[in-house]
Design an enzyme around this catalytic site. Structure first.
Site, PDB file in Angstrom:
ATOM      1  N   HIS A 141      -3.156  -5.608  -6.913  1.00  0.00           N
ATOM      2  CA  HIS A 141      -2.209  -6.305  -7.779  1.00  0.00           C
ATOM      3  C   HIS A 141      -2.687  -7.705  -8.153  1.00  0.00           C
ATOM      4  CE1 HIS A 141       0.249  -3.096  -6.021  1.00  0.00           C
ATOM      5  NE2 HIS A 141       0.896  -3.136  -7.163  1.00  0.00           N
ATOM      6  N   ILE A 160      -6.333   5.652  -4.486  1.00  0.00           N
ATOM      7  CA  ILE A 160      -4.948   6.094  -4.309  1.00  0.00           C
ATOM      8  C   ILE A 160      -4.519   7.074  -5.394  1.00  0.00           C
ATOM      9  CG2 ILE A 160      -2.562   5.291  -4.071  1.00  0.00           C
ATOM     10  CD1 ILE A 160      -4.532   4.582  -1.770  1.00  0.00           C
TER      11      ILE A 160
END
Length: 758
Positions: free
Chosen positions: A696, A432
């Site tokens: 995460h 990303i």
């Protein structure tokens, strides 16, 4: 007039909670030491509010991670896979929040979504068919008793039953109807237990009530609250709403036996009209949210007093309140030593908003508050904003034509052109954008700020990091590379620092989720780009490889949504200004030979109005064109990517497709790839990369796990349109997690290529 605070920042004045928790996760702090830190923070927060003469101070607004997760744990909503780890209660809680991979087992974290229209993220509770909902925890009672032991009387703040039910994910055959009675009984037990402790108030947070509610929703609210409020004893119940108005349920709330109703007069566009039209029940307190809990500008006393004057005409007995929790603003201006006084005097962070509440309450006790020294000084401040207007920027926005919102040729033709241009393999792999911001990177940035290294030394350090990152990606076998973003402190702040019109703080941190905190810039005035911002880094990275290198930018909607916006012009106007600045950067990158440009709009969904009827007219009708304005002048051979994360996207998929990007990457791993059905149902045209693993969480996904996720994707997405990528940037992860995760991801893509070539 009395005052109330809905909630208070929990991370501490200098992010003490964040640092303590990270030490605990690394094994450098015991549970007892972590809990001692938490207690010290809670006491400091109560003491600060008490010193500001706040009358209704909240307790139980503190959380180690998230108050929605706290409410789930309180009511025994803990999926079996976490219980079966056999960890301590605290570590089980953190396993739900962060995932767990260790001797006790391997589990993913619960899904994480944006909290209504904010940049805060909540953990999605999971209710399966075996969940027995009942009161089992003690957190609200422990923290109320703790506050009282220090001499502070508080109202216990608990996520309300309707919002909990609506935010929860049901993973089996059960629905809300199957559990609503148990939930109501559990909340009645919470109130009863608080009564035994002598608590005078409980605050039930119900932001869900500002959404569109139909007849079934209203019936649910009535059934649940008739049970919850059947026998409250000596405890007074405040139903606290925020982030909008309660136009669909105002009459019902007035009818139910609440002792107080909290209404938002900042974001609630119809709140004042509701009270004026319907009146306000004489047997209830009106807790009026008139001090903005989401923005950092000083309260306009004149506007606030105008609203209070109107409310007083209804005869309502009022308490002055924040509009929502102060969780969404920084802790205090006292930490800011570099903001010029002529700027700083216009701002109020959490501590300063306590002062505003007290000042307003004092003003409202005077016979003629508009003649007071405080009111006059505030009025003068509101008229004194230096450096905010730029005629050239305003003229450029006014000159935008409709053609500038359309990219040609159309996407299907661009897709064919780009397939020939890049010759990427099936299931191309990429990341990303960011790579881990290791300690040495952060230390080098600090050294530059302190003057301990020269600008040339700093830039050489960053070039070395970029070179290593490019080499690592080539070794792993990624197809489209990134430069790692080592030079960037934050995906919004980095750009804001190079744009005209922004102000920056030193320590104005705001919690985004768990231990993740952000430092939003402040949009002070008109925005423009004085020079190129990223070109030298992207072109250097591209010079190191023959593979495509992405130019990495943050989109205009996200820059605005992750900043504290102006209140003197519309968000649409601010976004167009930023879009023109980013458009200039896109074209400079393209001219410098960067053929893949990613413009992240991670926060597109964040400010979507909570009422569906307002989605397009108040937001999407200008937010989507603003993104198209950024890339409409690109050549057809330039591939434009965008990225979105941690929101509900399924209901705006058509609008996202209308952004006219060539490739879009989504967060999908934590939500069990639920977005895939929507992509298929809406015949999504853009090439797409639903995230194959959750960055995460500290756990490392296996190749088999990623292959399984890709097989699920291929049931809904055509092979030639599927990209393979993590679900977000890798900035917050450690190098030891990133390398094996990406190796497994590339191995999974190669396995799928072999399957499709067989």
């Amino acid at each position: 007039m009395k005052t109330s605070v809905i909630g208070y920042p929990r991370i501490g004045k200098l992010r003490e909670l964040k640092f303590a928790e990270e030490k605990y996760f690394r094994g450098e702090l015991t549970e007892r030491e972590l809990r001692d830190t938490a207690e010290a923070l809670r006491v400091e927060h109560w003491r600060t509010q008490d010193a500001a003469d706040i009358d209704l101070i909240p307790s139980n607004d503190f959380s180690f991670y998230d108050t929605t997760l706290d409410a789930a744990e309180l009511l025994n909503i803990v999926p079996a896979r976490y219980r079966e780890l056999g960890l301590s209660p605290l570590d089980t809680y953190f396993a739900m929040a962060r995932g767990y991979q260790g001797p006790a087992g391997d589990v993913k974290a619960l899904a994480m979504k944006k909290w209504f229209n904010t940049n805060y993220h909540y953990t999605v509770p999971e209710i399966d068919d075996d969940t027995q909902i009942k009161l089992v925890g003690t957190k609200p009672f422990d923290e109320y008793a703790e506050a009282r032991s220090y001499g502070f009387e508080t109202k216990s703040a608990v996520l309300g039953p309707i919002t909990l039910l609506k935010l929860a994910r049901f993973t089996g055959t059960k629905t809300i109807a199957d559990v609503e009675a148990d939930v109501a009984q559990a909340y009645a037990a919470i109130i009863a237990h608080l009564g035994h402790l002598g608590a005078p108030w409980v605050q039930l947070d119900e932001p869900w009530l500002v959404r569109d509610l139909d007849a079934d929703d209203l019936a649910l609210v009535r059934r649940v609250y008739e049970r919850v409020l059947a026998n409250t004893g000596s405890v007074k119940v405040l139903v606290q709403t925020y982030f909008g108005d309660v136009r669909d349920c105002f009459d019902l709330l007035a009818e139910l036996p609440f002792d107080a109703i909290g209404l938002d007069f900042i974001e609630g566009t119809r709140t004042l009209d509701l009270v004026r039209t319907h009146g306000f029940p004489k047997d209830k307190l009106l807790v009026a949210g008139l001090v903005n809990g989401k923005n950092i500008w000083r309260n306009h006393f004149g506007k606030t007093l105008d609203v209070v004057d109107e409310l007083r005409k209804t005869g309502a007995e009022m308490v002055l309140s924040t509009s929502c929790s102060l969780l969404h603003v920084p802790y205090t201006l006292a930490n800011e030593t570099k903001l010029k006084p002529e700027y700083a005097e216009h701002f109020a962070f959490a501590v300063e908003k306590l002062g505003e509440l007290h000042e307003l309450a004092t003003l409202l006790e005077e016979d003629d508050p508009r003649t007071s020294q405080a009111f006059v000084a505030n009025a003068q401040l509101m008229g004194a904003r230096p450096d905010k207007d730029d005629a050239a920027v305003q003229a450029r926005v006014a000159a935008i034509t409709d053609d500038e919102y359309t990219r040609l040729p159309a996407r299907p033709e661009r897709e064919r052109i780009q397939k020939d241009e890049f010759e990427l393999p099936l299931f191309p792999t990429t990341t990303i954008g960011s790579f881990p911001q290791t300690r040495d990177v952060r230390a080098e940035r600090r050294a530059l700020k302190r003057g301990e290294v020269t600008r040339d030394e700093y830039e050489q350090f960053m070039r070395d990091k970029i070179a290593a990152c490019v080499k690592l990606q080539e070794q792993i076998g990624l197809d489209v590379l990134v430069h790692g973003e080592f030079e960037r402190n934050d995906m919004v702040e980095y750009f804001g620092e190079q744009l005209n019109g922004f102000l920056f703080t030193e320590k104005a941190w705001v919690q985004s989720y768990g231990t993740r905190c952000v430092k939003p810039p402040i949009v002070w005035g008109d925005v423009s780009r004085p020079h190129a911002m990223t070109v030298k880094w992207s072109t250097y990275a591209q010079s190191l490889t023959k593979k495509p290198m992405k130019g990495m930018l943050t989109g205009p909607v996200t820059i605005l949504n992750w900043s504290f916006p102006r209140e003197d012009i519309s968000r649409e106007e601010s976004t167009k200004q930023i879009a023109l600045a980013i458009r200039d950067e896109v074209l400079d990158l393209e001219a410098a030979g960067i053929r893949v440009i990613q413009v992240d709009e991670a926060a597109l969904r964040e400010k979507l109005p909570l009422r569906k009827s307002d989605w397009f007219s108040e937001y999407l009708d200008w937010a989507i064109p603003a993104f198209r304005l950024v890339h409409s002048a690109c050549k057809p051979t330039t591939q434009v990517h965008t990225h979105m994360c941690y929101s509900e996207f399924t209901d705006i998929i058509k609008a996202i497709d209308a952004m006219d990007a060539d490739v879009i990457t989504f967060e999908a791993s934590r939500s069990d790839l639920l977005i895939l059905d929507s992509l298929a149902e809406n015949h999504f045209e853009t090439e797409v990369g639903p995230g194959v693993y959750d960055i995460h969480s500290p756990r490392v996904p296996s190749t088999e796990e990623i292959v399984d996720a890709l097989h699920k994707m291929l049931a809904k997405v055509k092979p030639e349109k599927l990209w393979v990528n993590p679900d977000c940037g890798l900035k917050t992860r450690g190098e030891a997690e990133v390398l094996p995760s990406l190796e497994h991801m590339v191995a999974a893509a190669r396995q799928l290529r072999e399957e499709h070539q067989a």
